[in-house]
Design a protein around this motif. Structure first.
Motif, PDB file in Angstrom:
ATOM      1  N   CYS A  41       0.808  -1.220   0.000  1.00 56.08           N
ATOM      2  CA  CYS A  41       0.000   0.000   0.000  1.00 56.08           C
ATOM      3  C   CYS A  41       0.840   1.269   0.000  1.00 56.08           C
ATOM      4  O   CYS A  41       0.413   2.297  -0.505  1.00 56.08           O
ATOM      5  N   CYS A  46      -1.351  -1.853   5.382  1.00 57.15           N
ATOM      6  CA  CYS A  46      -1.604  -3.270   5.092  1.00 57.15           C
ATOM      7  C   CYS A  46      -0.716  -4.240   5.864  1.00 57.15           C
ATOM      8  O   CYS A  46      -1.095  -5.381   6.068  1.00 57.15           O
ATOM      9  N   CYS A 103       1.749 -11.580   1.837  1.00 56.33           N
ATOM     10  CA  CYS A 103       1.608 -10.931   3.142  1.00 56.33           C
ATOM     11  C   CYS A 103       2.330 -11.673   4.256  1.00 56.33           C
ATOM     12  O   CYS A 103       2.493 -11.154   5.360  1.00 56.33           O
TER      13      CYS A 103
END
Length: 159
Positions: A41, A46, A103
């Motif tokens: 981001c 995030c 992530c």
């Protein structure tokens, strides 16, 4: 203008000659070739860029590299010790707590910092503690399971 900054990176001394206002994220990825820290981001919302600074989770996209001078920075590449995965890394593998994996480094490092503060968390504590890390793949239930398993495996020991 550049400055020479020194810090510990993954337990090794590092000296960089960079613009001190440049983000830690880009110094790690571009200058030091540690690409486990992800850009997503760019506004610290995030969690993909999370690293540890003195064992605390920090969003590296929003931190000037000058702020880590003299400190310890740990990236996902530095979490394993002596060829062994950290219990969080082992738990993420065992619980398939990833899908695309983008992530995952930020999740693991946020969980590391979280478990240092909450060594015996409830499932609700984990959900709340990880709320600011986003996963587009929808692996959140497995991520929570992995963190709970890692906390149990670590038996309240410091992360």
């Amino acid at each position: 203008m550049t400055a020479t900054l020194a810090f510990q990176l993954n337990d090794q001394p590092v000296t960089v000659n960079v613009d001190p206002e440049r983000t830690l994220l880009w110094v790690l990825r571009t200058d030091l070739a540690l690409t486990g820290t992800k850009y997503s981001c760019g506004i610290a919302q995030c969690g993909a860029c999370t690293v540890l600074v003195n064992d605390e989770a920090v969003r590296s996209c929003a931190v000037a590299v000058k702020s880590v001078a003299g400190k310890r920075v740990t990236t996902i590449e530095g979490l394993a010790r002596e060829g062994r995965l950290h219990p969080l890394q082992e738990a993420f593998v065992a619980h398939d707590a990833l899908q695309c994996g983008f992530c995952t480094p930020g999740m693991i490092l946020t969980a590391y910092s979280f478990l240092r503060q909450h060594p015996a968390p409830t499932r609700e504590d984990i959900v709340k503690g990880m709320d600011q890390n986003l996963c587009r793949c929808g692996a959140h239930p497995r991520i929570v399971d992995a963190i709970a398993a890692a906390a149990a495996a670590m038996k309240g020991a410091r992360a």
